[in-house]
Design an enzyme around this catalytic site. Sequence first.
Site, PDB file in Angstrom:
ATOM      1  N   GLU A  95       0.920  -1.375   0.003  1.00 29.40           N
ATOM      2  CA  GLU A  95      -0.086  -0.181   0.671  1.00 29.40           C
ATOM      3  C   GLU A  95       0.466   1.351   0.116  1.00 29.40           C
ATOM      4  O   GLU A  95       2.223   1.481   1.154  1.00 29.40           O
ATOM      5  CB  GLU A  95      -1.349  -0.152   1.128  1.00 29.40           C
ATOM      6  N   CYS A 112       3.390   8.939  -0.003  1.00 25.07           N
ATOM      7  CA  CYS A 112       4.117   8.438   1.038  1.00 25.07           C
ATOM      8  C   CYS A 112       4.355   6.911   0.657  1.00 25.07           C
ATOM      9  O   CYS A 112       3.676   5.856   0.465  1.00 25.07           O
ATOM     10  CB  CYS A 112       3.276   7.660   2.192  1.00 25.07           C
ATOM     11  N   CYS A 119       6.907  -4.971   8.123  1.00 25.06           N
ATOM     12  CA  CYS A 119       7.583  -4.313   8.693  1.00 25.06           C
ATOM     13  C   CYS A 119       8.740  -5.609  10.173  1.00 25.06           C
ATOM     14  O   CYS A 119       7.541  -6.510  10.815  1.00 25.06           O
ATOM     15  CB  CYS A 119       7.488  -2.799   9.121  1.00 25.06           C
ATOM     16  N   CYS A 123       6.822  -2.300  15.783  1.00 24.30           N
ATOM     17  CA  CYS A 123       6.876  -1.360  17.208  1.00 24.30           C
ATOM     18  C   CYS A 123       4.340  -1.595  17.405  1.00 24.30           C
ATOM     19  O   CYS A 123       4.148  -1.459  16.695  1.00 24.30           O
ATOM     20  CB  CYS A 123       6.413  -0.146  16.589  1.00 24.30           C
ATOM     21  N   CYS A 126       1.410  -0.039  15.898  1.00 26.45           N
ATOM     22  CA  CYS A 126       1.884  -0.014  14.237  1.00 26.45           C
ATOM     23  C   CYS A 126       0.612  -1.583  14.069  1.00 26.45           C
ATOM     24  O   CYS A 126       1.625  -2.305  14.271  1.00 26.45           O
ATOM     25  CB  CYS A 126       3.378  -0.029  13.911  1.00 26.45           C
ATOM     26  N   SER A 206      12.350   8.430   6.617  1.00 23.38           N
ATOM     27  CA  SER A 206      11.937   8.545   8.209  1.00 23.38           C
ATOM     28  C   SER A 206      12.467   6.864   8.378  1.00 23.38           C
ATOM     29  O   SER A 206      12.712   5.880   7.624  1.00 23.38           O
ATOM     30  CB  SER A 206      10.298   8.914   8.219  1.00 23.38           C
ATOM     31  N   HIS A 231       8.985   9.026  19.884  1.00 23.97           N
ATOM     32  CA  HIS A 231       7.700   9.156  20.584  1.00 23.97           C
ATOM     33  C   HIS A 231       7.758   8.421  21.838  1.00 23.97           C
ATOM     34  O   HIS A 231       6.927   8.569  22.733  1.00 23.97           O
ATOM     35  CB  HIS A 231       7.303   7.099  19.909  1.00 23.97           C
ATOM     36  N   CYS A 348      -0.625   7.646   9.461  1.00 24.29           N
ATOM     37  CA  CYS A 348       0.714   7.394  10.484  1.00 24.29           C
ATOM     38  C   CYS A 348       0.343   5.715  10.905  1.00 24.29           C
ATOM     39  O   CYS A 348      -0.747   5.721  11.810  1.00 24.29           O
ATOM     40  CB  CYS A 348       0.631   8.402  10.882  1.00 24.29           C
TER      41      CYS A 348
END
Length: 357
Positions: A95, A112, A119, A123, A126, A206, A231, A348
Amino acid sequence: MNSGDKKQLLGLDLNQMEEFMLCLEEARFRGRQVHKWIYQKECSSFYEMSDIPRNLRKKLDEKARISIPRVLKQRVSNDGSRKFLMELDDKKKIECVLLPQSKDKKSSYTLCLSTQIGCPIACSFCATGQSGFQRNLKAFEIIGQYLGSKKELSKRLKSANGELISNVVYMGMGEPLLNYDEVLISVHMLNDPKGINLGQRRITVSTSGEVAGIKKLAQENIQLTLAISLHACDNSLRDQLIPLNRKYPLEVLFPAVEDYIAITGRRVTFEYLLLDEVNMSRKDAQKMIKLLKPLLANVNLIPYNEIEGIPYKKPETAKIWQFCQWLQDGGLNVSIREERGSDINAACGQLRSEYCR
């Protein structure tokens, strides 16, 4: 010839494209023509390349391929954001998201990009990280997201005029600096003045704090923007939110960031996700001021976008502004990210990889 045996032209620069044409015993300028069709016209079919002879189009179709990802599904947010589900050559799916730069839902967009399928960072807040990791994307698959998005956007808006995509952020699925080489190739492809010609300062990469990658990036002489997902400003909380912090705790991460700023002279952006009752106290603000005030840095506050099955909550507006005010009073340069695309799970942390399996 099996499609997997064909030469992949997406990802070749102009010199490589010309060399490929010479290998086919064709004129060098034919490489310039194909290069323009791919990177400036988002064309993936040789038969649509109208200034190339028919017999060469047939030869190219037999010998080569251009794997701009196919858009399987598109969702459009009330705010004009667009989320694309794209299919790669191996049928894996990713995506990416287009975010309008202005509230009129028109003009230019920020794209983006994803850099991995899933991933590996995992996290705790997420959706992508909770759904596992499959593989890195190749540079041509990353750049293909740009070309596929622009092609779809041009078609939907009935116009290819103007600057449709003005900025690119590597903030989609995956940790960009764990796919360092392919990401860097794709950055140079975006920036290539003979191709897409997107300015380096319009590109943001990022990272969740991949120190080895930050150190390498500092040596590249590239004027992009580095964004660090912070964070939390103490190791115990950051360990919970970003498991990579156990490998690169704050006392390791920040010297690397300081060196990056010293070498590049570039301001770094620190992204800070606002999690209600987790990381927004006055004490948290004081820790951030102490940590960031000595640096050439911006702070981008991101109100959390709630995700089903993940326990964190979005804070009330008054709490968001109070936290922002504490940081500004402490001398930090702070902005609050405007929420985009949350109604289509495009904000996000909301990109998922359930389609990738």
